[in-house]
Design an enzyme around this catalytic site. Structure first.
Site, short mmCIF file in Angstrom:
data_model
loop_
_atom_site.label_atom_id
_atom_site.label_comp_id
_atom_site.label_asym_id
_atom_site.label_seq_id
_atom_site.Cartn_x
_atom_site.Cartn_y
_atom_site.Cartn_z
N THR A 93 0.83 -1.21 0.00
CA THR A 93 0.00 0.00 0.00
C THR A 93 0.87 1.25 0.00
O THR A 93 0.68 2.17 -0.80
CB THR A 93 -0.93 0.01 1.22
OG1 THR A 93 -1.77 -1.15 1.18
CG2 THR A 93 -1.80 1.25 1.23
N GLN B 28 -5.76 -1.66 -2.90
CA GLN B 28 -5.13 -0.45 -2.36
C GLN B 28 -4.27 0.24 -3.43
O GLN B 28 -3.41 -0.39 -4.05
CB GLN B 28 -4.26 -0.80 -1.16
CG GLN B 28 -5.02 -1.40 0.01
CD GLN B 28 -4.97 -2.92 0.00
OE1 GLN B 28 -4.95 -3.55 -1.05
NE2 GLN B 28 -4.95 -3.51 1.19
N GLN C 107 -9.69 2.62 -3.66
CA GLN C 107 -9.38 2.23 -2.27
C GLN C 107 -8.09 2.92 -1.82
O GLN C 107 -7.10 2.96 -2.55
CB GLN C 107 -9.23 0.71 -2.17
CG GLN C 107 -9.00 0.22 -0.74
CD GLN C 107 -9.02 -1.30 -0.62
OE1 GLN C 107 -9.41 -1.99 -1.55
NE2 GLN C 107 -8.62 -1.81 0.53
N ASP C 108 -8.13 3.50 -0.59
CA ASP C 108 -6.94 4.12 0.02
C ASP C 108 -6.41 5.30 -0.80
O ASP C 108 -5.21 5.42 -1.04
CB ASP C 108 -5.83 3.08 0.20
CG ASP C 108 -6.19 2.01 1.22
OD1 ASP C 108 -7.32 2.06 1.75
OD2 ASP C 108 -5.36 1.12 1.46
N ASP D 280 -12.12 3.03 2.70
CA ASP D 280 -11.06 3.63 3.52
C ASP D 280 -10.26 4.66 2.74
O ASP D 280 -9.03 4.74 2.83
CB ASP D 280 -10.10 2.55 4.05
CG ASP D 280 -10.81 1.44 4.81
OD1 ASP D 280 -11.90 1.70 5.36
OD2 ASP D 280 -10.28 0.31 4.84
N ARG E 298 -14.42 3.62 10.07
CA ARG E 298 -14.14 2.44 10.89
C ARG E 298 -12.70 2.59 11.39
O ARG E 298 -11.84 3.14 10.69
CB ARG E 298 -14.33 1.15 10.10
CG ARG E 298 -13.43 0.99 8.87
CD ARG E 298 -13.65 -0.37 8.23
NE ARG E 298 -12.83 -0.56 7.02
CZ ARG E 298 -12.73 -1.72 6.40
NH1 ARG E 298 -13.38 -2.80 6.84
NH2 ARG E 298 -11.97 -1.84 5.32
N TRP F 140 -9.06 1.82 11.95
CA TRP F 140 -7.99 0.93 11.47
C TRP F 140 -7.15 0.44 12.65
O TRP F 140 -6.64 -0.67 12.64
CB TRP F 140 -7.15 1.69 10.46
CG TRP F 140 -6.05 0.90 9.82
CD1 TRP F 140 -5.95 -0.46 9.73
CD2 TRP F 140 -4.89 1.42 9.18
NE1 TRP F 140 -4.82 -0.81 9.07
CE2 TRP F 140 -4.14 0.32 8.71
CE3 TRP F 140 -4.41 2.71 8.95
CZ2 TRP F 140 -2.93 0.47 8.03
CZ3 TRP F 140 -3.21 2.86 8.25
CH2 TRP F 140 -2.47 1.75 7.81
#
Length: 581
Positions: A358, A387, A409-410, A433, A489, A491
């Site tokens: 990532t 990611q 994502q990310d 996320d 949420r 991590w």
């Protein structure tokens, strides 16, 4: 009802007309090779000062450069080039006029006489520009780098009379015999000044500007401005070149910068559009560098107590950008359409066959403190492949204004522990996320857009850290069909996210918050809202471990970002700390 429709239609027409009136002002440039845009084939470093001029104006100004190598005022007219420009001029546009170098030549298709045919051509440009509602500005020629003697000037004038002066660099370069410049233009310098006085036209004395600069630099240092190229260093000119008439990238930028200030003085209406940047990046050759990374690398290491401003002109720059810790106090300013992108993703193999991870997938890495970015799009174009980070920020006191962060994502990795980041009027999109990490980050009036079902944030705030993510007056939207999005949420155990006065679309689930499938996270995470609104605001149905704040005590933006040094980008913008202003 009919009256209301007529009123609405009338209002629409008024607004449309108002928008149409706010057109961009065009500066048309007509002249010779010292002003012209250049072919960059073979890494050609030659630039006309007019080619570099767009980097010194705001986007309210468009520079349309019609200057051409080898043209005189006569040949520019005879070849129909002036008629083309004339057909494009609109009321309020400007025409910058600079001839002389080639009018001096004896060849009949170019030669004019100062005080006679040269002046007549300049009057033609001026009068016909005004007839179209345009505003003419006259310039005389830039200096030739001739550090010779009076006796040597005869050889220079002989060289000028040839078909192309750049072929005669040899005689010119042999005349480095004194510390004073010898004029090569004679009365051709006077014609633009005289016509400007006669017709009440703004005049810019480019010869004086460049004469003072070149003479101040001296015989050796002034070579840095001109096309002095060592053999076998540039593909476009393997034999090298010694040219004292034509400018290189550095010379073009320096002289354009001096000239734009003279333009602002001669034409006060243009002064408000003038901007000076330390470095310009442009894919069309109008800047110091072609890539943003080259510009970052050129910033002196640990340049303290002063900002280095970098303009990124419009274009898509596909590069993996790194701003290392030693490049302090950088301001990266993007023109509309300035995009920094790359297509890395976590599972993509690197050169050794290992997965990037990532952290390794990011398009841009920012490690230097006091970094500022405005009007830049940071994008990861890998698509929905897991990611894939667009921007990795591991620096303190970082400020993004009117920037866009694009990915899935990310998207945005607020990596730096103990670091503070401020995002103002930014757009951030993603799926899962897509804002995540350890840093304290404030998002002020940002647009947060979900491309798919998932989670907006995933903070990993350290235990004992006072703040994590705080969103003020943000707007949360989603693509059509997206219906299952959580606000956050955790991590890590102590993740923090707070939404204050945010407008939430119906894609936000009633429960709002998620515990990442771990009940123990509910005891340590701090998830809260204050006066959420919109279809996605549902305080009564929110997850039981979340909170509704009764007030904003301790949640002023200045308080969240203050740290130990009182950093306050809300009030001070990107001002440096501890610098007298």
């Amino acid at each position: 009802m009919r009256n209301k429709l007529i009123l609405c239609l009338g209002l629409f027409l008024v607004l449309t007309a108002f928008t149409a009136d706010k057109s961009v002002i065009t500066i048309f440039m007509i002249g010779d090779s010292t002003m012209a845009n250049k072919n960059m084939t073979g890494e050609n470093p030659e630039r006309g000062w007019g080619m570099m001029l767009p980097g010194f104006f705001t986007e309210d100004i468009r520079v349309d450069n019609h200057a051409v190598n080898g043209r005189s005022s006569k040949s520019f007219i005879d070849e129909g080039r002036w008629d083309k420009v004339l057909s494009l001029i609109k009321k309020g546009d400007y025409v910058f006029i600079q001839f002389g170098h080639n009018d001096e030549k004896t060849k009949p298709d170019r030669h004019t006489e100062p005080g006679s045919t040269f002046d007549a051509n300049l009057r033609k440009f001026v009068n016909e520009t005004r007839a179209k509602g345009g505003i003419p500005v006259l310039f005389n020629s830039i200096v030739r780098r001739n550090f010779g003697t009076v006796a040597d000037s005869a050889a220079i004038h002989a060289a000028v009379s040839q078909d192309d002066f750049r072929k005669d660099a040899g005689p010119e370069t042999s005349m480095v015999q004194g510390e004073r410049l010898i004029d090569t233009h004679g009365a051709y310098l006077l014609s633009p000044r005289n016509v400007a006085r006669e017709l009440n036209v703004p005049f810019v004395d480019m010869n004086k500007i460049t004469h003072d600069l070149v003479e101040r630099m001296g015989p050796e240092a002034s070579k840095k401005l001109f096309m002095w190229v060592e053999p076998n260093t540039i593909p476009a000119m393997p034999k090298g070149r010694a040219d004292n008439t034509h400018l290189n990238i550095y010379g073009g930028r320096v002289i354009a910068g001096l000239t734009v200030d003279a333009i602002a003085e001669a034409v006060p209406a243009l002064a408000k559009y003038v901007r000076h940047y330390d470095i310009v990046v442009a894919q069309d050759g109008s800047g110091d560098f072609f890539t943003v990374q080259e510009a970052i690398n050129a910033v002196p290491d640990f340049r303290k107590n002063v900002r280095t401003t970098i303009l990124v002109r419009k274009g898509v720059y596909k590069e993996k950008l790194i701003v290392p810790p030693c490049k302090l106090n950088i301001s990266l300013i993007g023109q509309d359409g300035a995009v920094l992108e790359y297509d890395g993703y976590a599972s993509r193999p690197n050169r050794f066959g290992e997965e990037m991870s990532t952290s390794g997938s990011a398009s841009c890495y920012i490690y230097a403190p006091d970094f500022y970015a405005e009007g830049i799009t940071f994008a990861n174009t890998a698509g929905p492949v897991g990611q894939a980070v667009a921007c990795f920020v591991s620096a303190d006191r970082v400020y993004f204004k009117n920037c866009r962060f694009l990915g899935f994502q990310d998207t945005l990795y607020t990596y730096g522990k103990g670091c503070r980041q401020y995002y103002e009027d930014c757009y951030i999109e993603g799926t899962v996320d897509f804002i995540f990490g350890w840093s304290t980050a404030v998002f002020n009036r940002c647009h947060i857009h979900s491309l798919g079902d998932g989670y907006v944030t995933a903070p990993s705030t350290d235990q004992g850290q006072r703040y994590g993510y705080v969103f003020y007056d943000c707007r949360l939207t989603a693509d059509e069909g997206v219906r299952k999005v959580y606000l956050s949420r955790p991590w890590r155990l102590y993740g923090q996210a707070v939404y204050i006065r945010c407008d939430m679309g119906r894609h936000i689930l009633p429960e709002g918050w998620n515990n990442w499938g771990k009940k123990e996270n509910e005891k340590t995470a701090f998830f809260a809202e204050y006066q959420s609104r919109g279809e996605g605001a549902n305080p009564d149905a929110r997850a039981a471990f979340s909170r509704q704040l009764p007030n904003l005590d301790d949640y002023a933006m200045e308080t969240v970002l203050a740290g130990d040094d009182g950093w306050n980008p809300v009030v001070n913008g990107n001002a440096l700390l501890n610098v007298k202003r």
